[in-house]
Motif scaffolding. Structure first.
Motif, short mmCIF file in Angstrom:
data_model
loop_
_atom_site.label_atom_id
_atom_site.label_comp_id
_atom_site.label_asym_id
_atom_site.label_seq_id
_atom_site.Cartn_x
_atom_site.Cartn_y
_atom_site.Cartn_z
N ARG A 184 6.66 5.95 -7.45
CA ARG A 184 7.29 4.90 -6.65
C ARG A 184 6.50 3.59 -6.80
N ALA A 185 5.17 3.69 -6.74
CA ALA A 185 4.35 2.50 -6.95
C ALA A 185 4.53 1.95 -8.36
N LEU A 186 4.66 2.85 -9.33
CA LEU A 186 4.92 2.42 -10.71
C LEU A 186 6.20 1.61 -10.80
N GLY A 187 7.26 2.09 -10.15
CA GLY A 187 8.52 1.35 -10.14
C GLY A 187 8.36 -0.03 -9.53
N ARG A 188 7.60 -0.12 -8.44
CA ARG A 188 7.36 -1.41 -7.80
C ARG A 188 6.61 -2.36 -8.74
N GLU A 231 15.38 8.26 2.86
CA GLU A 231 14.82 7.09 3.54
C GLU A 231 15.49 5.81 3.04
N ALA A 232 15.74 5.74 1.73
CA ALA A 232 16.39 4.55 1.17
C ALA A 232 17.79 4.37 1.74
N ALA A 233 18.51 5.49 1.94
CA ALA A 233 19.84 5.41 2.55
C ALA A 233 19.76 4.88 3.97
N SER A 234 18.76 5.34 4.71
CA SER A 234 18.58 4.86 6.09
C SER A 234 18.24 3.37 6.12
N ALA A 235 17.57 2.89 5.06
CA ALA A 235 17.19 1.48 4.99
C ALA A 235 18.31 0.59 4.45
N GLY A 236 19.47 1.19 4.14
CA GLY A 236 20.61 0.41 3.66
C GLY A 236 20.53 0.01 2.20
N LYS A 237 19.75 0.73 1.39
CA LYS A 237 19.63 0.41 -0.03
C LYS A 237 20.92 0.78 -0.77
N ASN A 238 21.15 0.09 -1.87
CA ASN A 238 22.34 0.34 -2.71
C ASN A 238 21.86 0.95 -4.02
N LEU A 239 21.85 2.28 -4.10
CA LEU A 239 21.32 3.01 -5.25
C LEU A 239 22.34 4.03 -5.74
N THR A 240 22.50 4.12 -7.04
CA THR A 240 23.37 5.13 -7.64
C THR A 240 22.56 5.94 -8.64
N LEU A 293 11.41 0.58 -7.48
CA LEU A 293 12.12 -0.64 -7.87
C LEU A 293 12.83 -1.26 -6.67
N SER A 294 13.41 -0.41 -5.84
CA SER A 294 14.18 -0.92 -4.69
C SER A 294 13.28 -1.42 -3.58
N ASP A 295 11.99 -1.02 -3.58
CA ASP A 295 11.07 -1.54 -2.56
C ASP A 295 10.89 -3.04 -2.68
N PHE A 326 0.84 -1.19 0.00
CA PHE A 326 0.00 0.00 0.00
C PHE A 326 0.88 1.25 0.00
N TYR A 327 0.75 2.06 -1.05
CA TYR A 327 1.46 3.34 -1.14
C TYR A 327 0.47 4.43 -0.78
N THR A 328 0.66 5.02 0.41
CA THR A 328 -0.37 5.84 1.03
C THR A 328 0.05 7.30 1.11
N ALA A 329 -0.88 8.18 0.69
CA ALA A 329 -0.71 9.61 0.86
C ALA A 329 -1.60 10.06 2.02
#
Length: 573
Positions: A65-69, A471-480, A442-444, A30-33
């Protein structure tokens, strides 16, 4: 699950029923606003033990973000928001999903009809905003006891089935009356008991499936066997989770192949596999003008290259279009035979024909000459795309931006190098917004490292999503993220309109901005800048080997880019 279902009033009970039915149909992302009108939905999602929530303040970024998922997930993401203009901000990503064949569930809270029809605050006609870009629209009544929990669940599961079969967004509009919080309001004992029973029922009310396996027709098979010159074109295959099977089938089909970037398969093949360079190369067009195919087999959706479609309009050849959706992916007005089926089953039928036709030209010298020219120049877009493809680890996912970025990546072809990097794009309507949010989506789905390449104007469109990267950095994601900054929207400089210098700035929107101070304001984001090829290669190599969220700003010179693109068009075979 002690607090679920929420039963203080009908609005909260209905929200609990809907959320539970979604979860029973494997809709759990669920992607919630935020918003008050959808508070019952947010509360039900929060307390349901199977639901994962991803909250964000900006509806447009949230929807991308939901589209990427949706591009990588086996289940369908859900978007939910409050009433009014909130859902209108979902529209760009919903349009992209619809054009790309990606399913989404959009659950919008609304005010009841007596408020919408009297122009109450925060009301619009929500049903019409995205109706043309969804495959199904469910307009519910405001919660009432006339509609049983069982029938409500059937309506919801039917909508989900439409999304699954059509691989398109569906819209569920839910008007809610106050109270929206936990204020208690009477619900009849009988209705509440029946509703509670529905939570313990197993399985969805409607299970939908579609099977479209193709069996090669004898006459068509004979025609293909007898053809002297076949060109196999693979267009957009966005949303495909079985690309390795496509790759395996294509390797066995020995005919010239033109693979578009959006197929996700382009870099798994090289010239030795009968790969044809992009039709954006004038030399390639010349060869096919002189050696027109008897038959073109076009698998999938639309291509990036406009020159391919220009070629089709000029040449009268038979074109068989194979697609799994009844969309007219035909900008060249050239389809002579359309087959709606599972494209992979059609390719497997081609494999059985054991076709064997060499390309009209072996392109190795031509490709190597262009490669050498790119290496001789300064830091340019073709250098960036070439070196990323040749150096990125196969374990990476690559998301490519639009405008000149996607064309630069699409123009790349290798003589003998193959890469299994997964490539993603937003080419449904080719907008330049939402790419950073798409990357986070995508990273979710998984922790696989990911790389995004986009332009400076595209990055500006998505600045709100820097909070997502934090938030992704805090979650330890590997994104460039690689931002190619040439201080304007440079695609217009490559088009004939570039001659009209007087008003060109209204198209190119030139600026003097660099992004260092902005990015450094966000915790956990590593920023580096480069202006040379040597520095670029080093920074990319370091970023790809370092876990975290890394942003590289590559400063390029617009004049150098233009000069290189012109020089590349002078290469002779």
């Amino acid at each position: 699950m002690d607090k679920f279902p929420i039963t203080e009033n009908l609005s909260r009970l209905w929200a609990s029923i809907i959320v539970d039915e979604l979860a029973k149909n494997s809709i759990t992302q669920f992607y919630t606003a935020p918003g008050m009108r959808n508070a019952p939905v947010l509360a039900a999602a929060h307390y349901h033990e199977l639901v994962d929530t991803y909250s964000y303040f900006d509806e447009r970024a949230l929807s991308y973000r939901a589209l990427g998922r949706s591009k990588v997930s086996d289940s369908i993401p859900l978007l939910t928001c409050t009433s009014g203009t909130a859902m209108a901000n979902f529209a760009p990503a919903i349009i992209e999903a619809n054009k790309s064949g990606l399913p989404l569930i959009i659950l919008t809270a609304d005010r009841p009809s007596e408020l919408v029809k009297t122009d109450s605050n925060q009301t619009i006609d929500q049903l019409s905003v995205i109706a043309d870009h969804t495959c199904y629209n469910l307009s519910l009544e405001a919660p009432n006891e006339a509609l049983s929990a069982t029938r409500l669940r059937t309506l919801i599961s039917t909508a989900i089935g439409r999304a699954k079969i059509n691989k398109r967004p569906v819209h569920i509009n839910l008007p809610l009356r106050e109270p929206l919080d936990s204020t208690a309001m009477p619900i009849s004992k009988e209705y509440l008991e029946k509703a509670r029973e529905s939570f313990n029922a197993n399985g969805a009310k409607v299970i939908s499936s579609a099977y479209q396996t193709y069996q090669m027709e004898f006459e068509l098979g004979q025609k293909l066997v007898e053809a002297k010159n076949i060109l196999l074109v693979i267009g957009k295959l966005d949303g495909k989770k079985d690309l390795e099977h496509y790759q395996d089938a294509l390797m066995k089909i020995k005919v010239p192949k033109y693979l578009d970037l959006t197929s996700g398969l382009k870099y798994q093949f090289c010239l030795e596999d009968y790969l044809t360079p992009n039709f954006d190369h004038p030399e390639v067009l010349d060869v096919y003008e002189q050696n027109p195919p008897d038959i073109i087999i076009h698998i999938g959706g639309r291509l990036v290259s406009k020159h391919y479609y220009n070629y089709l309009e000029r040449n009268n050849c038979e074109l068989i279009h194979v697609t799994n959706v009844d969309f007219d992916h035909d900008p060249g007005f050239s389809n002579t035979h359309k087959i709606i089926c599972d494209p992979l089953s059609f390719l497997n039928g081609l494999v059985k024909l054991e076709l064997n036709q060499a390309p009209p030209v072996m392109w190795h010298d031509f490709v190597e000459k262009k490669r050498a020219i790119i290496e001789e120049q300064e830091l340019t877009q073709p250098f960036i795309s070439k070196n990323i493809i040749e150096n990125i680890d196969d374990n990476y996912d690559l998301l490519v931006g639009n405008s000149t970025i996607v064309r630069s990546f699409d123009n790349f072809v290798s003589s003998n190098y193959r890469s299994n990097v997964n490539v993603f794009s937003n080419r449904g309507v080719s907008g330049i917004e939402g790419f950073v949010a798409t990357l986070v989506g995508l990273s979710d789905e998984n922790d696989k490292p990911k790389l995004l390449v986009l332009g400076d104007i595209s990055f500006k469109h998505d600045l709100n999503s820097l909070y997502m990267l934090e938030e992704a950095a805090s979650a330890g994601k590997n994104l460039t993220v690689i931002i190619i900054n040439n201080f304007q929207g440079d695609i217009f400089n490559l088009l004939p309109i570039a001659k009209e210098k007087e008003f060109l700035p209204l198209l190119t929107t030139p600026h003097q901005d660099r992004f260092d101070r902005l990015i450094k304001a966000f915790d956990g984001l590593t920023y580096q800048c480069c202006e040379t090829k040597k520095d670029f290669n080093k920074l990319v190599a370091d970023a790809l080997s370092f876990r975290g969220v890394n942003i590289i700003e590559a400063i390029t010179n617009n004049e150098s880019n233009l000069a290189l693109f012109k020089k590349l068009k002078t290469v002779k075979r």
